[in-house]
Motif scaffolding. Structure first.
Motif, PDB file in Angstrom:
ATOM      1  N   HIS A 186       0.802  -1.143  -0.113  1.00  0.00           N
ATOM      2  CA  HIS A 186      -0.074  -0.096   0.112  1.00  0.00           C
ATOM      3  C   HIS A 186       0.865   0.982  -0.007  1.00  0.00           C
ATOM      4  N   PRO A 187       0.545   2.310  -0.855  1.00  0.00           N
ATOM      5  CA  PRO A 187       1.429   3.477  -0.589  1.00  0.00           C
ATOM      6  C   PRO A 187       1.224   4.380   0.571  1.00  0.00           C
ATOM      7  N   PRO A 188       2.243   4.746   0.980  1.00  0.00           N
ATOM      8  CA  PRO A 188       2.442   5.478   2.453  1.00  0.00           C
ATOM      9  C   PRO A 188       2.079   6.834   2.270  1.00  0.00           C
ATOM     10  N   ASN A 189       2.213   7.492   1.205  1.00  0.00           N
ATOM     11  CA  ASN A 189       1.997   8.888   0.908  1.00  0.00           C
ATOM     12  C   ASN A 189       0.801   9.597   1.117  1.00  0.00           C
ATOM     13  N   VAL A 190       0.647  10.559   1.431  1.00  0.00           N
ATOM     14  CA  VAL A 190      -0.774  11.131   2.070  1.00  0.00           C
ATOM     15  C   VAL A 190      -1.610  11.327   0.557  1.00  0.00           C
ATOM     16  N   GLU A 191      -0.938  11.452  -0.495  1.00  0.00           N
ATOM     17  CA  GLU A 191      -1.926  11.639  -1.751  1.00  0.00           C
ATOM     18  C   GLU A 191      -2.559  10.637  -2.145  1.00  0.00           C
ATOM     19  N   LEU A 192      -2.286   9.420  -1.696  1.00  0.00           N
ATOM     20  CA  LEU A 192      -2.977   8.090  -2.219  1.00  0.00           C
ATOM     21  C   LEU A 192      -3.740   7.369  -0.957  1.00  0.00           C
ATOM     22  N   GLN A 193      -4.013   8.268  -0.004  1.00  0.00           N
ATOM     23  CA  GLN A 193      -4.751   7.452   0.921  1.00  0.00           C
ATOM     24  C   GLN A 193      -6.372   7.601   0.742  1.00  0.00           C
ATOM     25  N   HIS A 194      -7.037   6.704   1.277  1.00  0.00           N
ATOM     26  CA  HIS A 194      -8.805   6.633   0.986  1.00  0.00           C
ATOM     27  C   HIS A 194      -9.229   5.538   2.165  1.00  0.00           C
ATOM     28  N   PRO A 195     -10.478   6.058   2.746  1.00  0.00           N
ATOM     29  CA  PRO A 195     -10.877   5.119   3.892  1.00  0.00           C
ATOM     30  C   PRO A 195     -11.043   3.741   3.501  1.00  0.00           C
ATOM     31  N   PHE A 197      -9.331   1.945   0.789  1.00  0.00           N
ATOM     32  CA  PHE A 197      -8.334   1.138   0.297  1.00  0.00           C
ATOM     33  C   PHE A 197      -6.734   1.776   0.715  1.00  0.00           C
ATOM     34  N   GLY A 198      -6.786   2.630   1.670  1.00  0.00           N
ATOM     35  CA  GLY A 198      -5.651   3.173   2.127  1.00  0.00           C
ATOM     36  C   GLY A 198      -4.793   2.269   3.056  1.00  0.00           C
ATOM     37  N   LEU A 199      -3.703   3.089   3.777  1.00  0.00           N
ATOM     38  CA  LEU A 199      -2.802   2.249   4.437  1.00  0.00           C
ATOM     39  C   LEU A 199      -2.861   3.106   6.053  1.00  0.00           C
ATOM     40  N   ARG A 200      -3.626   2.043   6.766  1.00  0.00           N
ATOM     41  CA  ARG A 200      -3.659   2.489   8.193  1.00  0.00           C
ATOM     42  C   ARG A 200      -2.494   2.356   8.739  1.00  0.00           C
ATOM     43  N   GLY A 201      -1.989   3.319   9.424  1.00  0.00           N
ATOM     44  CA  GLY A 201      -0.625   3.785   9.826  1.00  0.00           C
ATOM     45  C   GLY A 201       0.364   4.231   8.931  1.00  0.00           C
ATOM     46  N   HIS A 202      -0.096   4.936   7.938  1.00  0.00           N
ATOM     47  CA  HIS A 202       0.762   5.769   7.016  1.00  0.00           C
ATOM     48  C   HIS A 202       1.258   6.831   7.669  1.00  0.00           C
ATOM     49  N   ARG A 203       0.915   7.417   8.857  1.00  0.00           N
ATOM     50  CA  ARG A 203       1.874   8.383   9.468  1.00  0.00           C
ATOM     51  C   ARG A 203       2.781   7.871  10.197  1.00  0.00           C
ATOM     52  N   LEU A 204       2.511   6.727  10.794  1.00  0.00           N
ATOM     53  CA  LEU A 204       3.688   6.036  11.309  1.00  0.00           C
ATOM     54  C   LEU A 204       4.604   5.675  10.390  1.00  0.00           C
ATOM     55  N   PHE A 205       4.264   5.103   9.511  1.00  0.00           N
ATOM     56  CA  PHE A 205       5.439   4.819   8.331  1.00  0.00           C
ATOM     57  C   PHE A 205       6.292   6.120   7.968  1.00  0.00           C
ATOM     58  N   ARG A 206       5.482   7.238   7.927  1.00  0.00           N
ATOM     59  CA  ARG A 206       6.040   8.338   7.222  1.00  0.00           C
ATOM     60  C   ARG A 206       7.062   8.970   8.559  1.00  0.00           C
ATOM     61  N   ASP A 207       6.883   8.812   9.661  1.00  0.00           N
ATOM     62  CA  ASP A 207       7.417   9.314  10.795  1.00  0.00           C
ATOM     63  C   ASP A 207       8.906   8.516  10.909  1.00  0.00           C
ATOM     64  N   VAL A 208       8.789   7.044  10.722  1.00  0.00           N
ATOM     65  CA  VAL A 208       9.879   6.276  10.677  1.00  0.00           C
ATOM     66  C   VAL A 208      11.167   6.725   9.530  1.00  0.00           C
ATOM     67  N   ILE A 209      10.389   6.891   8.148  1.00  0.00           N
ATOM     68  CA  ILE A 209      11.082   7.493   7.055  1.00  0.00           C
ATOM     69  C   ILE A 209      11.704   8.826   7.477  1.00  0.00           C
ATOM     70  N   ALA A 210      11.137   9.701   7.992  1.00  0.00           N
ATOM     71  CA  ALA A 210      11.413  11.286   8.356  1.00  0.00           C
ATOM     72  C   ALA A 210      12.473  11.096   9.362  1.00  0.00           C
ATOM     73  N   GLU A 211      12.533  10.053  10.301  1.00  0.00           N
ATOM     74  CA  GLU A 211      13.628  10.067  11.250  1.00  0.00           C
ATOM     75  C   GLU A 211      14.942   9.425  10.940  1.00  0.00           C
ATOM     76  N   HIS A 212      14.850   8.196  10.121  1.00  0.00           N
ATOM     77  CA  HIS A 212      15.960   7.370   9.568  1.00  0.00           C
ATOM     78  C   HIS A 212      16.143   7.199   8.110  1.00  0.00           C
ATOM     79  N   GLY A 213      15.278   7.751   7.395  1.00  0.00           N
ATOM     80  CA  GLY A 213      15.517   8.005   6.186  1.00  0.00           C
ATOM     81  C   GLY A 213      15.497   6.643   5.292  1.00  0.00           C
ATOM     82  N   ALA A 214      15.659   6.606   4.068  1.00  0.00           N
ATOM     83  CA  ALA A 214      15.659   5.519   3.075  1.00  0.00           C
ATOM     84  C   ALA A 214      16.063   6.231   1.632  1.00  0.00           C
ATOM     85  N   GLU A 215      16.572   5.392   0.826  1.00  0.00           N
ATOM     86  CA  GLU A 215      16.776   5.908  -0.501  1.00  0.00           C
ATOM     87  C   GLU A 215      15.803   5.940  -1.389  1.00  0.00           C
ATOM     88  N   LEU A 216      14.972   4.909  -1.453  1.00  0.00           N
ATOM     89  CA  LEU A 216      13.725   4.675  -2.398  1.00  0.00           C
ATOM     90  C   LEU A 216      12.726   3.784  -1.421  1.00  0.00           C
TER      91      LEU A 216
END
Length: 296
Positions: A186-195, A197-216
């Motif tokens: 499931h896409p983690p970005n805000v633009e593709l969330q929907h009640p 078919f979206g990702l429950r926990g998408h903010r949590l996923f983005r928080d992890v990336i915001a703190e630790h990073g990833a290349e892709l």
């Protein structure tokens, strides 16, 4: 230099023969949806042609971001295992499961058994996900958003336990100098969330990336080619979705079948990464390179 291919939403067709007991669950609505809509949008020969084209690329690794099945029937799961073997050995292919692979309770456990090493790797503690595959200086980190859901729902879930493990994995791999590629269906970005078919926990996923990073970050689920981003500690992290590998050209619902190919290599103290998108267009019968984009 590492060549990484990304393919998703295989939805192996046609459906096997169903018995009445198979439909005494959410599978009934999925079966009706297949008959009324999806059978015309997915299937045909496009998947075979796309995979044949992909195999000519002599990739180092193939990342599959889920939905290998339609209703997660035992027969479908077994056929998906055979399909995985047809594209490469488990040492060069891995799966991040999708919601269709966890369509009903117990289905994903069957997939774990059938797909074996294709859906496993190095882990932290006892959690199955995220798991890691390492190819030279590239690390593939496979998360899971696959959960069984109610009829007419196709949501995913990313929980705190998986987030904690992902945080530590990203930190360790960064210190070791790897190009970190995160897979999730499931896409983690805000633009593709929907009640529904979206990702429950998408903010949590983005928080992890915001703190630790990833290349892709690579995902499927939407059946659309897309390029977005999420915040990282030192700038934006690309989030790239790929169309369904089995989508027919005439489908009004989906982009035609495609896959992405990433050329990744170290460039001094940083990285060079170029993406090429191959697949069908709305018109014409040939598989072509539709897009070339420099990511780093």
């Amino acid at each position: 230099m590492t060549l990484l291919a990304h393919i998703s939403d295989i939805h192996i067709a046609p459906l096997p023969k169903l018995h009445l007991k198979d439909l005494l669950s959410k599978r009934l609505t999925g079966y009706l949806n297949w008959k009324l809509t999806r059978s015309g949008a997915l299937g045909g020969t496009g998947l075979q042609e796309l995979v044949a084209h992909l195999r000519q690329q002599e990739t180092d690794f193939i990342a599959v971001t889920g939905d290998l099945t339609n209703l997660a029937l035992d027969t479908e799961i077994s056929r998906a295992g055979a399909w995985l073997q047809s594209i490469g050995g488990a040492e060069t292919v891995c799966v991040s499961p999708g919601n269709h692979d966890a369509y009903v309770k117990g289905a994903l456990e069957t997939a774990y058994s059938e797909w074996g090493s294709y859906i496993s790797g190095e882990t932290m503690e006892t959690g199955r996900f995220p798991f890691v595959r390492r190819i030279d200086e590239v690390a593939i980190i496979s998360c899971s958003s696959a959960i069984p859901t109610a009829p007419f729902m196709a949501i995913g879930e990313f929980d705190k336990q998986q987030a904690d493990r992902l945080s530590r994995i990203l930190s360790v791999l960064k210190n070791a100098g790897f190009f970190r590629t995160v897979l999730i269906h499931h896409p983690p970005n805000v633009e593709l969330q929907h009640p529904s078919f979206g990702l429950r926990g998408h903010r949590l996923f983005r928080d992890v990336i915001a703190e630790h990073g990833a290349e892709l970050i690579l995902h499927g689920h939407t059946h659309r080619s897309s390029v977005h981003s999420v915040d990282g500690p030192n700038g934006e992290v690309p989030v790239i979705g790929v169309a369904s590998a089995s989508a027919n050209q005439g489908s009004p619902l989906d982009d035609p079948a495609r896959y992405n190919l990433f050329r990744i290599e170290r460039n001094g103290t940083g990285w060079s990464c170029t993406m090429r998108e191959y697949g069908f267009q709305r018109l014409g019968s040939e598989i072509v390179m539709r897009l070339q984009m420099r990511i780093y």
